[in-house]
Design a protein around this motif. Sequence first.
Motif, PDB file in Angstrom:
ATOM      1  N   ALA A 107       7.557  44.841  25.421  1.00 51.33           N
ATOM      2  CA  ALA A 107       8.034  43.498  25.078  1.00 51.33           C
ATOM      3  C   ALA A 107       9.433  43.615  24.503  1.00 51.33           C
ATOM      4  CB  ALA A 107       7.092  42.825  24.084  1.00 51.33           C
ATOM      5  N   VAL A 108      10.294  42.711  24.944  1.00 48.96           N
ATOM      6  CA  VAL A 108      11.664  42.690  24.434  1.00 48.96           C
ATOM      7  C   VAL A 108      12.070  41.251  24.143  1.00 48.96           C
ATOM      8  CG1 VAL A 108      12.373  44.777  25.670  1.00 48.96           C
ATOM      9  CG2 VAL A 108      12.670  42.560  26.749  1.00 48.96           C
ATOM     10  N   VAL A 109      13.048  41.116  23.292  1.00 47.43           N
ATOM     11  CA  VAL A 109      13.678  39.826  23.039  1.00 47.43           C
ATOM     12  C   VAL A 109      14.948  39.796  23.875  1.00 47.43           C
ATOM     13  CG1 VAL A 109      14.804  38.379  21.307  1.00 47.43           C
ATOM     14  CG2 VAL A 109      12.722  39.648  20.722  1.00 47.43           C
ATOM     15  N   SER A 110      15.103  38.707  24.640  1.00 47.09           N
ATOM     16  CA  SER A 110      16.211  38.637  25.571  1.00 47.09           C
ATOM     17  C   SER A 110      16.569  37.190  25.854  1.00 47.09           C
ATOM     18  CB  SER A 110      15.814  39.331  26.878  1.00 47.09           C
ATOM     19  OG  SER A 110      16.828  39.244  27.834  1.00 47.09           O
ATOM     20  N   GLU A 111      17.823  36.968  26.194  1.00 50.54           N
ATOM     21  CA  GLU A 111      18.211  35.666  26.700  1.00 50.54           C
ATOM     22  C   GLU A 111      17.632  35.549  28.107  1.00 50.54           C
ATOM     23  OE1 GLU A 111      22.241  33.155  27.762  1.00 50.54           O
ATOM     24  OE2 GLU A 111      22.395  34.965  26.550  1.00 50.54           O
ATOM     25  N   LEU A 112      16.861  34.493  28.347  1.00 53.26           N
ATOM     26  CA  LEU A 112      16.233  34.305  29.649  1.00 53.26           C
ATOM     27  C   LEU A 112      17.129  33.452  30.536  1.00 53.26           C
ATOM     28  CD1 LEU A 112      12.602  33.717  28.370  1.00 53.26           C
ATOM     29  CD2 LEU A 112      13.582  35.819  29.274  1.00 53.26           C
ATOM     30  N   LEU A 113      16.961  33.573  31.831  1.00 51.02           N
ATOM     31  CA  LEU A 113      17.814  32.856  32.777  1.00 51.02           C
ATOM     32  C   LEU A 113      17.495  31.373  32.879  1.00 51.02           C
ATOM     33  CD1 LEU A 113      18.059  35.505  35.622  1.00 51.02           C
ATOM     34  CD2 LEU A 113      19.769  34.933  33.899  1.00 51.02           C
TER      35      LEU A 113
END
Length: 130
Positions: A107-113
């Motif tokens: 699991a990662v924290v990321s800006e999603l598209l």
Amino acid sequence: MTAKQVIGGPLVIGGRKLSLSKAIRAGDFVFLTGQIPFKDGQVMTTGSVEEQTRAVLEDIRATLKEAGCTLADVVKAMVWLRDRADFPGFNSVYGEYFPQDPPARSAVVSELLVDVRVEVEVVAYRPLGN
């Protein structure tokens, strides 16, 4: 080994055919595209992380069923969250869907598209003929 098999056909959103498939079977493995939350055929840009997670996991369950698999066949999950603070809510719902022998998971924290809170991709293992 058999040739790869497209499961569920290409994704179509808003009448536009996307350049990806819902899932691909390659031998005994089924690889699902990262799933974002949908409700009534529309991307869920609102709702809690719990609501969005349920929508994602229900869609994953449905796609797995098309491939002759169940959630119990999932061996690996990759999770993207927009906000670290959403992890406890996500994890609580995720645990309901994988109560025993859960798959390996990253699991990662990321800006999603797209403007959603969660995306989940899974790999399932189900030998052909079983």
